[in-house]
Design a protein around this motif. Sequence first.
Motif, PDB file in Angstrom:
ATOM      1  N   PHE A 183       0.830  -1.217   0.000  1.00 40.57           N
ATOM      2  CA  PHE A 183       0.000   0.000   0.000  1.00 40.57           C
ATOM      3  C   PHE A 183       0.858   1.258   0.000  1.00 40.57           C
ATOM      4  CE2 PHE A 183       0.200  -1.732   4.347  1.00 40.57           C
ATOM      5  CZ  PHE A 183       0.837  -0.708   5.024  1.00 40.57           C
ATOM      6  N   THR A 184       0.209   2.362  -0.311  1.00 38.30           N
ATOM      7  CA  THR A 184       0.854   3.681  -0.302  1.00 38.30           C
ATOM      8  C   THR A 184       0.486   4.390   0.989  1.00 38.30           C
ATOM      9  OG1 THR A 184       0.686   3.802  -2.684  1.00 38.30           O
ATOM     10  CG2 THR A 184       1.012   5.870  -1.545  1.00 38.30           C
ATOM     11  N   ILE A 185       1.436   5.153   1.532  1.00 41.38           N
ATOM     12  CA  ILE A 185       1.190   5.958   2.739  1.00 41.38           C
ATOM     13  C   ILE A 185       1.279   7.417   2.316  1.00 41.38           C
ATOM     14  CG2 ILE A 185       2.008   6.471   5.073  1.00 41.38           C
ATOM     15  CD1 ILE A 185       3.505   3.692   4.909  1.00 41.38           C
ATOM     16  N   SER A 186       0.202   8.166   2.511  1.00 44.17           N
ATOM     17  CA  SER A 186       0.203   9.570   2.056  1.00 44.17           C
ATOM     18  C   SER A 186       0.030  10.542   3.208  1.00 44.17           C
ATOM     19  CB  SER A 186      -0.905   9.818   1.033  1.00 44.17           C
ATOM     20  OG  SER A 186      -1.305   8.644   0.414  1.00 44.17           O
ATOM     21  N   ASP A 187       0.844  10.365   4.261  1.00 49.30           N
ATOM     22  CA  ASP A 187       0.709  11.256   5.420  1.00 49.30           C
ATOM     23  C   ASP A 187       1.458  12.581   5.242  1.00 49.30           C
ATOM     24  OD1 ASP A 187      -0.867   9.458   6.832  1.00 49.30           O
ATOM     25  OD2 ASP A 187       0.891   8.346   7.531  1.00 49.30           O
ATOM     26  N   HIS A 188       2.491  12.572   4.391  1.00 53.44           N
ATOM     27  CA  HIS A 188       3.304  13.786   4.234  1.00 53.44           C
ATOM     28  C   HIS A 188       2.718  14.722   3.182  1.00 53.44           C
ATOM     29  CE1 HIS A 188       6.616  12.785   6.869  1.00 53.44           C
ATOM     30  NE2 HIS A 188       6.710  11.577   6.343  1.00 53.44           N
ATOM     31  N   ALA A 189       3.017  16.024   3.358  1.00 52.88           N
ATOM     32  CA  ALA A 189       2.503  17.037   2.425  1.00 52.88           C
ATOM     33  C   ALA A 189       3.573  17.453   1.409  1.00 52.88           C
ATOM     34  CB  ALA A 189       2.040  18.260   3.210  1.00 52.88           C
ATOM     35  N   ARG A 190       4.828  17.037   1.645  1.00 48.00           N
ATOM     36  CA  ARG A 190       5.918  17.396   0.725  1.00 48.00           C
ATOM     37  C   ARG A 190       6.757  16.149   0.431  1.00 48.00           C
ATOM     38  NH1 ARG A 190       8.014  22.423   0.760  1.00 48.00           N
ATOM     39  NH2 ARG A 190       8.958  21.709  -1.177  1.00 48.00           N
ATOM     40  N   PHE A 191       7.866  16.348  -0.312  1.00 43.00           N
ATOM     41  CA  PHE A 191       8.748  15.229  -0.682  1.00 43.00           C
ATOM     42  C   PHE A 191       9.131  14.407   0.546  1.00 43.00           C
ATOM     43  CE2 PHE A 191      10.913  18.022  -4.189  1.00 43.00           C
ATOM     44  CZ  PHE A 191       9.705  18.070  -4.878  1.00 43.00           C
ATOM     45  N   VAL A 192       9.157  13.086   0.388  1.00 38.61           N
ATOM     46  CA  VAL A 192       9.682  12.223   1.447  1.00 38.61           C
ATOM     47  C   VAL A 192      11.181  12.038   1.184  1.00 38.61           C
ATOM     48  CG1 VAL A 192       9.496  10.002   2.605  1.00 38.61           C
ATOM     49  CG2 VAL A 192       7.446  11.081   1.631  1.00 38.61           C
ATOM     50  N   ASN A 193      12.007  12.511   2.129  1.00 37.02           N
ATOM     51  CA  ASN A 193      13.461  12.524   1.933  1.00 37.02           C
ATOM     52  C   ASN A 193      14.173  11.312   2.510  1.00 37.02           C
ATOM     53  OD1 ASN A 193      13.716  15.021   0.556  1.00 37.02           O
ATOM     54  ND2 ASN A 193      13.495  16.135   2.481  1.00 37.02           N
ATOM     55  N   CYS A 194      13.607  10.722   3.565  1.00 40.68           N
ATOM     56  CA  CYS A 194      14.331   9.632   4.225  1.00 40.68           C
ATOM     57  C   CYS A 194      13.368   8.687   4.932  1.00 40.68           C
ATOM     58  CB  CYS A 194      15.320  10.226   5.239  1.00 40.68           C
ATOM     59  SG  CYS A 194      16.484   9.024   5.896  1.00 40.68           S
ATOM     60  N   VAL A 195      13.534   7.381   4.719  1.00 37.47           N
ATOM     61  CA  VAL A 195      12.789   6.365   5.480  1.00 37.47           C
ATOM     62  C   VAL A 195      13.818   5.408   6.085  1.00 37.47           C
ATOM     63  CG1 VAL A 195      10.641   6.458   4.146  1.00 37.47           C
ATOM     64  CG2 VAL A 195      12.460   4.939   3.385  1.00 37.47           C
ATOM     65  N   ARG A 196      13.640   5.053   7.369  1.00 35.76           N
ATOM     66  CA  ARG A 196      14.587   4.143   8.015  1.00 35.76           C
ATOM     67  C   ARG A 196      13.870   3.247   9.027  1.00 35.76           C
ATOM     68  NH1 ARG A 196      17.191   5.224   4.167  1.00 35.76           N
ATOM     69  NH2 ARG A 196      19.145   6.422   4.058  1.00 35.76           N
ATOM     70  N   PHE A 197      14.154   1.937   8.957  1.00 41.06           N
ATOM     71  CA  PHE A 197      13.666   0.977   9.958  1.00 41.06           C
ATOM     72  C   PHE A 197      14.551   1.054  11.197  1.00 41.06           C
ATOM     73  CE2 PHE A 197      11.634  -1.119   6.320  1.00 41.06           C
ATOM     74  CZ  PHE A 197      10.430  -1.547   6.872  1.00 41.06           C
ATOM     75  N   SER A 198      13.948   0.849  12.371  1.00 43.49           N
ATOM     76  CA  SER A 198      14.756   0.745  13.591  1.00 43.49           C
ATOM     77  C   SER A 198      15.539  -0.570  13.519  1.00 43.49           C
ATOM     78  CB  SER A 198      13.854   0.766  14.822  1.00 43.49           C
ATOM     79  OG  SER A 198      12.929  -0.301  14.757  1.00 43.49           O
ATOM     80  N   PRO A 199      16.718  -0.628  14.171  1.00 49.11           N
ATOM     81  CA  PRO A 199      17.530  -1.858  14.103  1.00 49.11           C
ATOM     82  C   PRO A 199      16.766  -3.113  14.543  1.00 49.11           C
ATOM     83  CG  PRO A 199      18.841  -0.068  14.997  1.00 49.11           C
ATOM     84  CD  PRO A 199      17.430   0.452  14.865  1.00 49.11           C
ATOM     85  N   ASP A 200      15.829  -2.992  15.525  1.00 48.94           N
ATOM     86  CA  ASP A 200      15.083  -4.180  15.970  1.00 48.94           C
ATOM     87  C   ASP A 200      13.902  -4.515  15.052  1.00 48.94           C
ATOM     88  OD1 ASP A 200      13.128  -2.305  16.578  1.00 48.94           O
ATOM     89  OD2 ASP A 200      13.386  -2.456  18.757  1.00 48.94           O
ATOM     90  N   GLY A 201      13.648  -3.643  14.066  1.00 50.02           N
ATOM     91  CA  GLY A 201      12.590  -3.931  13.090  1.00 50.02           C
ATOM     92  C   GLY A 201      11.178  -3.598  13.548  1.00 50.02           C
ATOM     93  N   ASN A 202      11.021  -3.124  14.795  1.00 48.10           N
ATOM     94  CA  ASN A 202       9.664  -2.877  15.313  1.00 48.10           C
ATOM     95  C   ASN A 202       9.005  -1.635  14.720  1.00 48.10           C
ATOM     96  OD1 ASN A 202       9.863  -5.101  16.893  1.00 48.10           O
ATOM     97  ND2 ASN A 202      10.507  -3.998  18.741  1.00 48.10           N
ATOM     98  N   ARG A 203       9.816  -0.677  14.289  1.00 49.06           N
ATOM     99  CA  ARG A 203       9.272   0.582  13.788  1.00 49.06           C
ATOM    100  C   ARG A 203      10.002   0.998  12.518  1.00 49.06           C
ATOM    101  NH1 ARG A 203       5.839  -0.031  17.043  1.00 49.06           N
ATOM    102  NH2 ARG A 203       5.365   1.085  18.964  1.00 49.06           N
ATOM    103  N   PHE A 204       9.345   1.847  11.733  1.00 49.12           N
ATOM    104  CA  PHE A 204      10.124   2.616  10.764  1.00 49.12           C
ATOM    105  C   PHE A 204       9.648   4.052  10.826  1.00 49.12           C
ATOM    106  CE2 PHE A 204       6.667   1.363   7.822  1.00 49.12           C
ATOM    107  CZ  PHE A 204       6.442   2.528   7.093  1.00 49.12           C
ATOM    108  N   ALA A 205      10.552   4.964  10.439  1.00 50.99           N
ATOM    109  CA  ALA A 205      10.246   6.391  10.492  1.00 50.99           C
ATOM    110  C   ALA A 205      10.379   6.961   9.088  1.00 50.99           C
ATOM    111  CB  ALA A 205      11.223   7.089  11.435  1.00 50.99           C
ATOM    112  N   SER A 206       9.567   7.970   8.794  1.00 51.77           N
ATOM    113  CA  SER A 206       9.716   8.679   7.520  1.00 51.77           C
ATOM    114  C   SER A 206       9.827  10.175   7.801  1.00 51.77           C
ATOM    115  CB  SER A 206       8.540   8.381   6.587  1.00 51.77           C
ATOM    116  OG  SER A 206       7.368   9.016   7.059  1.00 51.77           O
TER     117      SER A 206
END
Length: 607
Positions: A183-206
């Motif tokens: 699926f697509t995630i459209s929470d941001h209003a501008r360019f998405v510059n960086c996405v990263r998973f946490s080392p334990d895999g429980n979360r990711f941040a954008s």
Amino acid sequence: MPYEIKKVFASLPQVERGVAKVIGGDPKGNNFLYTNGKCVIIRNIENPAIADVYTEHAHQVVVAKYAPSGFYIASGDVSGKLRIWDTTQKEHLLKYEYQPFAGRIKDIAWTEDSKRIAAVGEGREKFGSVFLWDSGSSVGEITGHNKVINTVDLKQTRPYRLVTGSDDNCSAFFEGPPFKFKFTISDHARFVNCVRFSPDGNRFASASADGQIFLYDGKTGEKVCALGGAKAHDGGIYAISWSADSAHLLSSSGDKTAKIWDVAANAAVTTFKLGSDVLDQQLGCLWQKEYLLSISLSGYINYLDKNNPNKPLRVIKGHSKSIQCMTIHKNDGRSQIFTGSHDGHINYWDAETGENNTFTGKGHSNQVSSMAMDDSNQLVTCSMDDTVRYTNVTSKDYSSKDAIKLDVQPKCVAVGSGGYAVAVCIGQIVLLKDKKNVFVIDSLEYEPEVVAIHKATGTAAVGGADGKVYLYSIQGNTLKDEGKTLSAKGAVTSLAYSHDGAYLAVSDANKVVTVFNVADGYAEQNSFYGHHAKVVCVAWSPDNEHFASGGMDMMVFVWTLSDPDARLKMPDAHRLHHVSSLAWVDERTLTTVSHDACVKQWTIAFK
């Protein structure tokens, strides 16, 4: 070996305004890496003066990432080539090369077993690819975006997940392998510059240009929260990096700050203020063991200090643009290397440690073309901004009153004794005395290119585009044409008197260096052949018996005055870039600079 590399003082990351800069870290936590031009630069995080440069890309490299095993690095360039190469050998042997798509590769991610790679960027038909590292076979499809993909990451724990972020303001979530669009995630209003998973895999941040950071469940992709509520930063966010324990997140922003976030508390616990200038915008970051790095738009690398957020522990400086000229100055027994670059920047380096800094104040506003050190500890520089500057190397401060404006653009400057200097400009020769323009010769019948001054006799040798060297004598406040010319084999590109004043070496566009004997009425002593292209710089060793030359053929030769056949050849001194300047630290140490923005020191062993 007759020569070996002793030290590399590396270039800074190449950055551009409004574009995120990816920094990679090695899994053991000892090194970090980034790109500049066609080079990938690996630096020791504890002592960044220890560096290694990989130069096998034919095009500008954008991103490089270590494999989780630590044995390989994958690097991607603007043409869409992805090279996977060995980190354990000095030679960095190429393991595989792929072309995942045609166009700039902007980000790379590995799975934790170092077997699969995702690459994203600006393709023509597609914006991303995910494949097996050893065969290039596809392990899924990256779809779901209609614009450039800026960023990608892979979850480092099973079940695998992949996430991307794009200029279409969306992130996309994939399950696999083989990776399939979910699926697509459209929470941001501008360019998405960086996405990263946490080392334990429980979360990711954008993180996005809209100043927001969102957190999601690493397995399902469901939104968890917005970090800091409404806005995480006042400016666009270019980069994020997780702590090893997955409890904290570092973010870097165009608002000239970096922040540490406590993820569980959903709050910023530290805000690093990195300045107020536009060049203090933060474009990249890395959290590695206890080190927190952030990259400024100036290219400077900041080591952030949690205990003192208003002042970094250290700032790594250097050049990010090609180095045009160099000189060496000894002070209290220590050698300092001065370098000037294409963007008007001047740096000084401790030749032993690589510690470096810039002068304070406002300096040149365009390319620094030539530099020399005078008797009174002043660095004399000329620039395409039409000035000659005198900068005191003890106070290390640019002074506006010590900039002499010339009528036309200077190309080269040389210093004599007694406060004299000569600048050759387009179509004219200027004599300076005690920081004043005292005499100009402008009705020349040739185009002057370079100049050198004989310290003892006050003779100025001016090399012309017509393949001749013209001799002038400094008399009071005038330059007098001696009526004597020497013939080189082609347009003169560089001149240097030996330190004892006995010889003049002249390099030319026809690949030759000719040495003239000063005491013998400038009779030709010898010609030195070996370069495959135009020779651009020449420098005498302190022993007056050897000199080095650098050319457009990327080669450096070290010559023995008494025997033109006893030459030492150094191919690929700065691979893919011609050597722009040379200088000797001592009789056994040669320093070279080039368009790769790196300073290299070589130990030379004469036969």
